[in-house]
Design an enzyme around this catalytic site. Structure first.
Site, PDB file in Angstrom:
ATOM      1  CD  GLU A   1      -2.807  -1.335   2.365  1.00 19.74           C
ATOM      2  OE1 GLU A   1      -2.675  -0.530   3.301  1.00 19.74           O
ATOM      3  OE2 GLU A   1      -3.679  -2.216   2.348  1.00 19.74           O
TER       4      GLU A   1
ATOM      5  CD  GLU B   1      -4.740  -7.920   1.517  1.00 12.92           C
ATOM      6  OE1 GLU B   1      -5.602  -7.242   2.099  1.00 12.92           O
ATOM      7  OE2 GLU B   1      -3.520  -7.679   1.594  1.00 12.92           O
TER       8      GLU B   1
HETATM    9  C1  GLA Z   1      -5.004  -4.652   4.194  1.00  9.24           C
HETATM   10  C2  GLA Z   1      -3.770  -5.438   4.572  1.00  9.24           C
HETATM   11  C3  GLA Z   1      -4.120  -6.727   5.204  1.00  9.24           C
HETATM   12  C4  GLA Z   1      -5.236  -6.589   6.183  1.00  9.24           C
HETATM   13  C5  GLA Z   1      -6.412  -5.997   5.513  1.00  9.24           C
HETATM   14  C6  GLA Z   1      -7.587  -6.024   6.452  1.00  9.24           C
HETATM   15  O1  GLA Z   1      -5.545  -5.068   3.015  1.00  9.24           O
HETATM   16  O2  GLA Z   1      -2.910  -5.677   3.507  1.00  9.24           O
HETATM   17  O3  GLA Z   1      -3.017  -7.222   5.885  1.00  9.24           O
HETATM   18  O4  GLA Z   1      -4.871  -5.790   7.280  1.00  9.24           O
HETATM   19  O5  GLA Z   1      -6.041  -4.700   5.121  1.00  9.24           O
HETATM   20  O6  GLA Z   1      -7.626  -7.173   7.238  1.00  9.24           O
END
Ligand code: GLA
Length: 373
Positions: free
Chosen positions: A160, A265
């Site tokens: 990020e 994710e």
């Molecule tokens: C982001 C992070 C993850 C996690 C998510 C929410 O996407 O990369 O590690 O913290 O937020 O669970």
């Protein structure tokens, strides 16, 4: 006569292969359905890693062939104090993956969140210098990646780093080190394990400006000779967007840089957006039941809409299976999803393929059907 018997011979072969095809049962697990296309991963937590949650553990080993650590490898857990690493949970996580012959993901090495304040400051609380922070980043990566060298197949090196407009986020990494912190983090990871797959991971890459920023970043890393292998498109999505067409374009654009694309994710939020319905996200749910509309179960219409949405997305992943290397769900069942507590605490959320009892939802069957071998 000879012609006749060879026709008979050929047609009996065709017939028997048809019979075999008709008899071959359709795969009933995610990992089998997508075998040969991409691996299917899941983020796991401490209860699942340690076997305290036997029901989830069974689902994980049955359905998935890759794991990601939901929290146990984040800096605040694995390296809570300057001179103290805590590998208790992460060692168990890696053992779990090795024991089950899984593709093991490390998450993550450098992020603005879930990183203790001491990382950026001296004993008096003042910001440290660029060189000192680079040294800390180096030592952290060397220690953590080095410990699992040859065991972790893929590392999310930087998480990020981008703003929504595609510029670099003004994190403390960026402010203290400058924008080359990203190149450095990748170089340190590569030094510590030259064979692990290095990934840049971010969310909302469907947004054109942010996607452009990600592509520029990948190209910058490539120009610097950094072996970035994968871009992680997190995939925290909603029932109503981004569209399958936007996902399609996103994967095409990201893959054009030459790296593989992993959906890292995945979950699909079916609840009303807290950001749109209220400006105050800390507002308690009881004070606004509109934000938690399905406390006692998901209405069938939404259940079916979720199944269709998952099917549409997986059709896109399947189409791009030459460049998509992995699809990882962010959680095993709806019960354990982070979306029950974010961005509003205490909601009843339904973002995954398995319900609160660990039973497959209609979305599970819909996803299996998209694998058209
Ligand atoms: C982001 C992070 C993850 C996690 C998510 C929410 O996407 O990369 O590690 O913290 O937020 O669970």
């Amino acid at each position: 006569m000879r012609l006749h018997s060879s026709i008979l011979f050929v047609s009996s072969i065709c017939l028997s292969s048809l019979v075999t095809m008709a008899q071959a049962p359709a795969p009933t697990t995610l990992k089998d359905a997508f075998q040969g296309a991409f691996v299917i991963g899941v983020a796991i937590n401490t209860g699942q890693i340690t076997g305290r949650d036997a029901r989830d553990e069974a689902l994980i080993t049955q359905q998935f062939n890759s794991i990601s650590p939901e929290n146990v490898m984040k800096w605040e857990v694995i390296h809570p104090r300057p001179d103290a690493y805590d590998f208790t949970q992460s060692d168990k996580y890696v053992e779990f993956g090795l024991k089950n012959h899984m593709f093991i993901v490390g998450h993550n090495l450098c992020w603005h969140s879930q990183t203790p304040a001491w990382v950026f400051t001296d004993e008096k609380g003042n910001p440290i210098t660029r060189d000192a922070l680079l040294q800390r980043l180096h030592d952290h990566i060397q220690t953590v990646v080095g410990r699992y060298k040859g065991k972790i197949n893929s590392w999310d090196v930087v998480n990020e780093a981008l703003n929504e407009d595609g510029t670099l986020r003004q994190s403390r990494w960026m402010k203290i080190i400058g924008e080359d912190y990203i190149v450095k983090a990748f170089q340190f990871a590569h030094e510590a394990d030259p064979n692990t797959q290095l990934t840049y991971n971010d969310y909302n890459l469907e947004t054109p400006a942010k996607r452009k920023g990600a592509i520029a970043l990948i190209k910058k890393l490539q120009a610097a000779g950094v072996p970035i292998a994968v871009v992680g498109d997190q995939g925290h999505l909603h029932l109503d967007g981004p569209s399958a067409a936007e996902e399609d374009a996103t994967i095409t654009d990201l893959a054009a840089t030459g790296v593989k694309v992993a959906i890292t994710e995945l979950d699909i939020d079916v609840l009303p957006s807290a950001w749109e319905k209220t400006a105050d996200v800390s507002m308690s749910v009881s004070s606004n039941a509109k934000l938690n509309p399905y406390p006692n179960g998901l209405p069938n219409s939404i259940q079916q809409a979720l199944a269709k949405r998952y099917a549409d997305l997986f059709a896109v992943y399947w189409k791009h299976r030459d460049v998509v290397s992995r699809v990882t769900f962010w959680g095993v069942t709806d019960r354990g999803s982070w979306l029950n507590n974010w961005p509003v605490r205490g909601r009843t959320s339904y973002p995954l393929l398995f319900d609160r009892d660990g039973k497959p939802k209609p979305a599970f069957e819909a996803v299996l059907k998209t694998a058209k071998h």
